[in-house]
Every structure is written in C-alpha cells, then in structure tokens.
Design a protein around this motif. Structure first.
Motif, PDB file in Angstrom:
ATOM      1  N   LYS A 176      34.238  54.102  34.901  1.00 53.19           N
ATOM      2  CA  LYS A 176      34.374  52.671  34.626  1.00 53.19           C
ATOM      3  C   LYS A 176      33.541  51.915  35.656  1.00 53.19           C
ATOM      4  N   ALA A 177      32.544  51.203  35.188  1.00 51.92           N
ATOM      5  CA  ALA A 177      31.624  50.527  36.095  1.00 51.92           C
ATOM      6  C   ALA A 177      32.324  49.394  36.846  1.00 51.92           C
ATOM      7  N   TYR A 178      31.930  49.212  38.098  1.00 53.73           N
ATOM      8  CA  TYR A 178      32.466  48.093  38.876  1.00 53.73           C
ATOM      9  C   TYR A 178      31.678  46.821  38.529  1.00 53.73           C
ATOM     10  N   PRO A 179      32.228  45.634  38.834  1.00 51.48           N
ATOM     11  CA  PRO A 179      31.547  44.375  38.477  1.00 51.48           C
ATOM     12  C   PRO A 179      30.170  44.259  39.131  1.00 51.48           C
ATOM     13  N   VAL A 223      32.947  50.926  51.288  1.00 47.73           N
ATOM     14  CA  VAL A 223      34.007  49.941  51.545  1.00 47.73           C
ATOM     15  C   VAL A 223      35.356  50.505  51.113  1.00 47.73           C
ATOM     16  N   LEU A 224      35.399  51.111  49.936  1.00 41.70           N
ATOM     17  CA  LEU A 224      36.633  51.705  49.423  1.00 41.70           C
ATOM     18  C   LEU A 224      37.172  52.771  50.366  1.00 41.70           C
ATOM     19  N   SER A 225      36.325  53.738  50.718  1.00 42.43           N
ATOM     20  CA  SER A 225      36.795  54.880  51.494  1.00 42.43           C
ATOM     21  C   SER A 225      37.118  54.513  52.940  1.00 42.43           C
ATOM     22  N   TYR A 226      36.288  53.648  53.543  1.00 43.20           N
ATOM     23  CA  TYR A 226      36.578  53.243  54.926  1.00 43.20           C
ATOM     24  C   TYR A 226      37.878  52.450  54.994  1.00 43.20           C
ATOM     25  N   TYR A 227      38.110  51.598  54.018  1.00 47.72           N
ATOM     26  CA  TYR A 227      39.312  50.767  54.062  1.00 47.72           C
ATOM     27  C   TYR A 227      40.579  51.609  53.989  1.00 47.72           C
ATOM     28  N   ILE A 228      40.638  52.545  53.046  1.00 39.71           N
ATOM     29  CA  ILE A 228      41.895  53.273  52.864  1.00 39.71           C
ATOM     30  C   ILE A 228      42.091  54.386  53.887  1.00 39.71           C
ATOM     31  N   ASN A 255      37.340  42.458  48.560  1.00 41.48           N
ATOM     32  CA  ASN A 255      38.106  41.776  47.525  1.00 41.48           C
ATOM     33  C   ASN A 255      37.703  42.250  46.131  1.00 41.48           C
ATOM     34  N   ILE A 256      36.402  42.448  45.916  1.00 42.67           N
ATOM     35  CA  ILE A 256      35.939  42.963  44.619  1.00 42.67           C
ATOM     36  C   ILE A 256      36.424  44.389  44.405  1.00 42.67           C
ATOM     37  N   VAL A 257      36.372  45.200  45.463  1.00 43.80           N
ATOM     38  CA  VAL A 257      36.835  46.587  45.355  1.00 43.80           C
ATOM     39  C   VAL A 257      38.317  46.622  45.000  1.00 43.80           C
ATOM     40  N   LYS A 258      39.125  45.800  45.661  1.00 42.43           N
ATOM     41  CA  LYS A 258      40.564  45.761  45.381  1.00 42.43           C
ATOM     42  C   LYS A 258      40.829  45.344  43.935  1.00 42.43           C
ATOM     43  N   ASN A 259      40.129  44.313  43.482  1.00 43.78           N
ATOM     44  CA  ASN A 259      40.332  43.846  42.104  1.00 43.78           C
ATOM     45  C   ASN A 259      39.888  44.903  41.095  1.00 43.78           C
ATOM     46  N   TYR A 260      38.803  45.587  41.398  1.00 43.33           N
ATOM     47  CA  TYR A 260      38.326  46.662  40.512  1.00 43.33           C
ATOM     48  C   TYR A 260      39.377  47.760  40.388  1.00 43.33           C
ATOM     49  N   MET A 261      39.932  48.199  41.508  1.00 47.95           N
ATOM     50  CA  MET A 261      40.924  49.271  41.474  1.00 47.95           C
ATOM     51  C   MET A 261      42.179  48.827  40.729  1.00 47.95           C
ATOM     52  N   ASP A 263      42.397  46.238  38.390  1.00 48.20           N
ATOM     53  CA  ASP A 263      42.134  45.902  36.988  1.00 48.20           C
ATOM     54  C   ASP A 263      41.708  47.115  36.161  1.00 48.20           C
ATOM     55  N   SER A 264      40.891  47.994  36.749  1.00 47.99           N
ATOM     56  CA  SER A 264      40.355  49.131  35.997  1.00 47.99           C
ATOM     57  C   SER A 264      41.270  50.347  36.023  1.00 47.99           C
ATOM     58  N   TRP A 265      42.026  50.512  37.127  1.00 51.22           N
ATOM     59  CA  TRP A 265      42.784  51.749  37.295  1.00 51.22           C
ATOM     60  C   TRP A 265      44.260  51.532  37.597  1.00 51.22           C
ATOM     61  N   ASN A 266      44.666  50.260  37.678  1.00 55.95           N
ATOM     62  CA  ASN A 266      46.065  49.937  37.986  1.00 55.95           C
ATOM     63  C   ASN A 266      46.508  50.566  39.310  1.00 55.95           C
ATOM     64  N   ILE A 267      45.604  50.561  40.282  1.00 57.21           N
ATOM     65  CA  ILE A 267      45.880  51.094  41.609  1.00 57.21           C
ATOM     66  C   ILE A 267      45.874  49.937  42.602  1.00 57.21           C
ATOM     67  N   ASP A 268      46.985  49.761  43.314  1.00 61.75           N
ATOM     68  CA  ASP A 268      47.064  48.777  44.392  1.00 61.75           C
ATOM     69  C   ASP A 268      46.473  49.430  45.641  1.00 61.75           C
ATOM     70  N   LEU A 269      45.309  48.960  46.056  1.00 59.96           N
ATOM     71  CA  LEU A 269      44.603  49.615  47.156  1.00 59.96           C
ATOM     72  C   LEU A 269      45.384  49.519  48.466  1.00 59.96           C
TER      73      LEU A 269
END
Length: 291
Positions: A176-179, A223-228, A255-261, A263-269
């Motif tokens: 699923k492509a990110y914005p 951004v995703l991997s460093y944050y979590i 913020n875009i990464v969090k919204n993507y996760m 909206d696209s995957w129903n994952i709360d980062l």
C-alpha cells in the motif's frame, strides 16, 4: 562384449539435512503462524551473487530468530492480530553471517524484495563484534544448552531490529503506497552520495539519518523504524541535534508516517512503540537455549 548390470540407485544424491530441534521450533514459531521460511542454512540461490558472503553461524541464527520474533513479529501481533503479520510478513527470510559491502564502502544490513523476502546480514557479528557472549552449560556437548549475555543491546537494536522494521516498512509500502505528499517535503534535498553525510549533518536539514537523505522511500521507512525502535530520550536527542528547523521537518514527516500506519494498516504507531519499549526491557527474560 558384455552387458553391465546397472544399479537402480542413482549416484546423484540430494543432500538432506536431518531435522533438528531448531527446525521444529522455526516450524512452530515462523512457518505455521506466519508462513515465513527462516533460512539459516546457506543457500546460494537465496543470496546475492554480487557480494562475497559467509554462512550464518547456527547458534547466532538461533539467537537472531528469537530476537526477531520477540521484537518484531510478536509486537505487531500484539497491537493488531496474527492475521496482519500472516498476510503481510515476508515469505522468505534468509540470514547471512557476513555483511554485504558495497563498492563505496557502505554496508548493506538488509534487503526487502518484492514484498516477499527480507534478507538479514551480519548475523555472525553477534559474536565476532561481541554484542553477546554465549556461555555453554555442560562443557561437553555445546548443542545441549547455553545461556546468552547481552553486551550491547544498542548495537543489536541498530544492526538487526532497526533493519527488521526498516525492511518491513518497505514491504508495507510495496503493498500500500504511502501519500506522495511525503516526497515533497524534502524533494530538493535528496542526494545520491548520502554516505558522505553523517547523521549529525543530515538531522539539521530534516533527515532522521544520513541514509534517509538517499531517496524518499528510504526516508519514509527510516522515520518509521527509528521512531519505534528509539526511546523518548534517544528520539528527542536526535531532534535536539536537528535544531528547530530540522526537527520541524522530521516531525512533519513522522505525522504522515503515523497517519499512513493508522489509515492503511489500522496500526497505532505510538502503541506499537510502547509495546516495543516494554519488550526491550524484557529481553533478558528470553530463554535462549529452549528450542
């Protein structure tokens, strides 16, 4: 002239590895629940012929398998369900003992291919770089049991777990492509020679790491991997180096990464990050010798 009696048995024999306790453990913990084939025996067809590579030490592969399960597969399952990882996890997961060194002296720690395969490198560094110490229990048969002392969780986190979440981010993006808005934030700042930058130089211009400055797709998963995989203190320390301007850009990307996760995957980062933080504290409780 006379007729030879030919043997009905072929002289060409397929090599068959006897099933071990580790094979059965992988079947129960990787293959059956997630349909992941964790390949720890070296298979040249699953490796990259562009590199000189070394097979993974089996004991190191065992330890890495438990770390991957405990700090990647299980956390995602905890915040979603087993179906999420069963549907989106890679089907093939080879582990290589050595690093994949590029001609520009950069080190490739992992690759994600076609949404179906993640390869891990530097598995043997667990021992050769002394990130762990293995203490065999009985002093007779080294395969019977051992304990593991973790000497550097920071290095294990950087070289293996950050890689796992980084490469999995690529798989999610492939499905699923990110914005595309993300690509515009630093569109004039990406450079081919990212390896000439240090993280300290990349942060003030809005990149969470030097590698993030290579292209938008790498920027997103960094951004995703460093944050979590970072604690609050570690993340904020990077933002302090970034300064007001750089931190604002990174937070915009986050913020875009969090919204993507979400909206696209129903994952709360943030929930996933909290689960990982708790599990990092629980690593010492892992029974390394039980397979």
């Amino acid at each position: 002239c006379y007729k030879d009696e030919l043997s009905p048995t072929s002289v060409i024999m397929d090599s068959v590895n006897p099933e071990t306790d580790f094979d059965r453990w992988l079947n129960e913990n990787f293959l059956l629940p997630y349909n992941i084939n964790f390949i720890y025996r070296y298979e040249d067809i699953e490796s990259d012929m562009d590199y000189d590579l070394v097979p993974a030490d089996e004991t190191c592969a065992r330890i890495l398998a438990k770390l991957i399960k405990f700090l990647w597969l299980d956390p995602y399952t905890e915040v979603s369900d087993a179906h999420f990882m069963r549907q989106n996890s890679p089907r093939v997961m080879p582990v290589i003992g050595s690093g994949a060194w590029n001609s520009n002296n950069t080190l490739q720690l992992g690759t994600a291919e076609g949404g179906l395969k993640i390869t891990f490198y530097v598995t043997n560094w667990l021992v050769t770089q002394e990130y762990i110490t293995i203490n065999y229990n009985n002093g007779v048969d080294e395969t019977d049991g051992y304990t593991v002392t973790i000497n550097s969780m920071d290095d294990i986190n950087y070289y293996f777990l950050h890689t796992a979440h980084h490469e999995f981010g690529h798989i999610l993006n492939q499905n699923k492509a990110y914005p595309t808005d993300f690509n515009l934030i630093s569109q004039d700042q990406y450079v081919a020679q990212w390896n000439t930058l240090t993280d300290a130089e990349a942060l003030p211009i809005g990149f969470i790491s030097a590698y993030a400055s290579s292209q938008p797709g790498e920027d997103f998963v960094e951004v995703l991997s460093y944050y979590i995989t970072s604690s609050d203190e570690e993340w904020n320390a990077r933002l302090d180096i970034a300064g007001t301007s750089g931190a604002a850009i990174i937070e915009r990307k986050l913020n875009i990464v969090k919204n993507y996760m979400a909206d696209s995957w129903n994952i709360d980062l943030d929930e996933l990050r909290s689960v990982l933080a708790r599990r990092y504290e629980e690593v010492e409780s892992i029974d390394w010798s039980d397979f």
